[in-house]
Design a protein around this motif. Structure first.
Motif, PDB file in Angstrom:
ATOM      1  N   ASN A   2       0.821  -1.208   0.000  1.00  0.00           N
ATOM      2  CA  ASN A   2       0.000   0.000   0.000  1.00  0.00           C
ATOM      3  C   ASN A   2       0.855   1.258   0.000  1.00  0.00           C
ATOM      4  O   ASN A   2       1.948   1.280   0.564  1.00  0.00           O
ATOM      5  CB  ASN A   2      -0.920   0.017   1.220  1.00  0.00           C
ATOM      6  N   PHE A   3       0.301   2.288  -0.623  1.00  0.00           N
ATOM      7  CA  PHE A   3       0.974   3.572  -0.752  1.00  0.00           C
ATOM      8  C   PHE A   3       0.024   4.673  -0.310  1.00  0.00           C
ATOM      9  O   PHE A   3      -1.181   4.580  -0.538  1.00  0.00           O
ATOM     10  CB  PHE A   3       1.388   3.808  -2.210  1.00  0.00           C
ATOM     11  N   ALA A   4       0.568   5.712   0.299  1.00  0.00           N
ATOM     12  CA  ALA A   4      -0.219   6.890   0.653  1.00  0.00           C
ATOM     13  C   ALA A   4       0.044   7.948  -0.410  1.00  0.00           C
ATOM     14  O   ALA A   4       1.192   8.144  -0.813  1.00  0.00           O
ATOM     15  CB  ALA A   4       0.186   7.404   2.028  1.00  0.00           C
ATOM     16  N   VAL A   5      -1.010   8.621  -0.870  1.00  0.00           N
ATOM     17  CA  VAL A   5      -0.847   9.595  -1.948  1.00  0.00           C
ATOM     18  C   VAL A   5      -1.664  10.854  -1.712  1.00  0.00           C
ATOM     19  O   VAL A   5      -2.696  10.839  -1.053  1.00  0.00           O
ATOM     20  CB  VAL A   5      -1.253   9.023  -3.337  1.00  0.00           C
ATOM     21  N   LYS A   6      -1.146  11.913  -2.310  1.00  0.00           N
ATOM     22  CA  LYS A   6      -1.891  13.165  -2.443  1.00  0.00           C
ATOM     23  C   LYS A   6      -1.576  13.680  -3.841  1.00  0.00           C
ATOM     24  O   LYS A   6      -0.421  13.720  -4.251  1.00  0.00           O
ATOM     25  CB  LYS A   6      -1.481  14.187  -1.409  1.00  0.00           C
ATOM     26  N   ILE A   7      -2.611  14.082  -4.558  1.00  0.00           N
ATOM     27  CA  ILE A   7      -2.464  14.590  -5.924  1.00  0.00           C
ATOM     28  C   ILE A   7      -2.834  16.064  -5.932  1.00  0.00           C
ATOM     29  O   ILE A   7      -3.863  16.462  -5.385  1.00  0.00           O
ATOM     30  CB  ILE A   7      -3.374  13.816  -6.898  1.00  0.00           C
ATOM     31  N   VAL A   8      -1.965  16.870  -6.561  1.00  0.00           N
ATOM     32  CA  VAL A   8      -2.219  18.302  -6.712  1.00  0.00           C
ATOM     33  C   VAL A   8      -2.169  18.612  -8.204  1.00  0.00           C
ATOM     34  O   VAL A   8      -1.139  18.405  -8.850  1.00  0.00           O
ATOM     35  CB  VAL A   8      -1.169  19.139  -5.960  1.00  0.00           C
ATOM     36  N   ASN A   9      -3.282  19.071  -8.756  1.00  0.00           N
ATOM     37  CA  ASN A   9      -3.331  19.453 -10.168  1.00  0.00           C
ATOM     38  C   ASN A   9      -3.175  20.952 -10.299  1.00  0.00           C
ATOM     39  O   ASN A   9      -3.902  21.716  -9.660  1.00  0.00           O
ATOM     40  CB  ASN A   9      -4.646  18.998 -10.800  1.00  0.00           C
ATOM     41  N   GLN A  10      -2.200  21.370 -11.104  1.00  0.00           N
ATOM     42  CA  GLN A  10      -1.931  22.782 -11.363  1.00  0.00           C
ATOM     43  C   GLN A  10      -1.815  22.967 -12.872  1.00  0.00           C
ATOM     44  O   GLN A  10      -0.866  22.459 -13.464  1.00  0.00           O
ATOM     45  CB  GLN A  10      -0.605  23.206 -10.709  1.00  0.00           C
ATOM     46  N   LYS A  11      -2.762  23.652 -13.455  1.00  0.00           N
ATOM     47  CA  LYS A  11      -2.776  23.865 -14.898  1.00  0.00           C
ATOM     48  C   LYS A  11      -2.592  22.532 -15.612  1.00  0.00           C
ATOM     49  O   LYS A  11      -3.381  21.638 -15.439  1.00  0.00           O
ATOM     50  CB  LYS A  11      -1.755  24.911 -15.304  1.00  0.00           C
ATOM     51  N   SER A  12      -1.535  22.372 -16.390  1.00  0.00           N
ATOM     52  CA  SER A  12      -1.341  21.123 -17.138  1.00  0.00           C
ATOM     53  C   SER A  12      -0.424  20.137 -16.407  1.00  0.00           C
ATOM     54  O   SER A  12      -0.055  19.116 -16.974  1.00  0.00           O
ATOM     55  CB  SER A  12      -0.763  21.432 -18.519  1.00  0.00           C
ATOM     56  N   ASN A  13      -0.052  20.440 -15.179  1.00  0.00           N
ATOM     57  CA  ASN A  13       0.836  19.556 -14.420  1.00  0.00           C
ATOM     58  C   ASN A  13       0.094  18.846 -13.303  1.00  0.00           C
ATOM     59  O   ASN A  13      -0.770  19.427 -12.649  1.00  0.00           O
ATOM     60  CB  ASN A  13       1.992  20.347 -13.795  1.00  0.00           C
ATOM     61  N   ARG A  14       0.452  17.586 -13.102  1.00  0.00           N
ATOM     62  CA  ARG A  14      -0.048  16.827 -11.960  1.00  0.00           C
ATOM     63  C   ARG A  14       1.142  16.542 -11.059  1.00  0.00           C
ATOM     64  O   ARG A  14       2.111  15.920 -11.483  1.00  0.00           O
ATOM     65  CB  ARG A  14      -0.675  15.512 -12.384  1.00  0.00           C
ATOM     66  N   MET A  15       1.055  17.017  -9.815  1.00  0.00           N
ATOM     67  CA  MET A  15       2.080  16.705  -8.837  1.00  0.00           C
ATOM     68  C   MET A  15       1.567  15.573  -7.951  1.00  0.00           C
ATOM     69  O   MET A  15       0.463  15.652  -7.407  1.00  0.00           O
ATOM     70  CB  MET A  15       2.433  17.907  -7.960  1.00  0.00           C
ATOM     71  N   LEU A  16       2.383  14.547  -7.846  1.00  0.00           N
ATOM     72  CA  LEU A  16       2.041  13.386  -7.038  1.00  0.00           C
ATOM     73  C   LEU A  16       2.994  13.311  -5.855  1.00  0.00           C
ATOM     74  O   LEU A  16       4.209  13.264  -6.031  1.00  0.00           O
ATOM     75  CB  LEU A  16       2.166  12.110  -7.886  1.00  0.00           C
ATOM     76  N   ASN A  17       2.437  13.337  -4.661  1.00  0.00           N
ATOM     77  CA  ASN A  17       3.196  13.071  -3.442  1.00  0.00           C
ATOM     78  C   ASN A  17       2.835  11.648  -3.040  1.00  0.00           C
ATOM     79  O   ASN A  17       1.661  11.350  -2.813  1.00  0.00           O
ATOM     80  CB  ASN A  17       2.821  14.055  -2.330  1.00  0.00           C
TER      81      ASN A  17
END
Length: 98
Positions: A2-17
């Motif tokens: 299992n993995f913990a994630v947070k996704i942040v979408n900014q304009k055309s970029n997706r940041m994945l933590n």
């Protein structure tokens, strides 16, 4: 796995933590540097390996923490072992894909 994630979408970029789920809440230290792997930054939700692989492939900025997370990213060709840094035995890797 299992993995913990947070996704942040900014304009055309997706940041994945993304991190190994068991690391959420842990603090690692090196000299005068303390890093807490917080739920607010990494732990919006818990996902399985299949979804983690899909998110790693489709994100343009990726902040990764943990052996399982980084091993998966390297296995699928995202990131390199050369870029991995360790703090208190916990591996960290940041990847930018543009």
């Amino acid at each position: 796995m299992n993995f913990a994630v947070k996704i942040v979408n900014q304009k055309s970029n997706r940041m994945l933590n993304i991190c190994d789920a068991e690391l959420v809440g842990r603090t690692v230290r090196q000299s005068d540097l303390d890093i807490t792997i917080t739920k607010s930054y990494y732990g919006d939700r818990i996902i399985d390996e299949k979804e983690a692989e899909s998110l790693l492939r489709t994100s343009s900025i990726i902040n990764m923490v943990g052996k399982k997370t980084i091993d998966l990213s390297i296995k699928i060709g995202i990131g390199s072992a050369k870029g991995v840094k360790e703090i208190e035995g916990v591996p960290f890797l940041i990847v930018f894909k543009f």
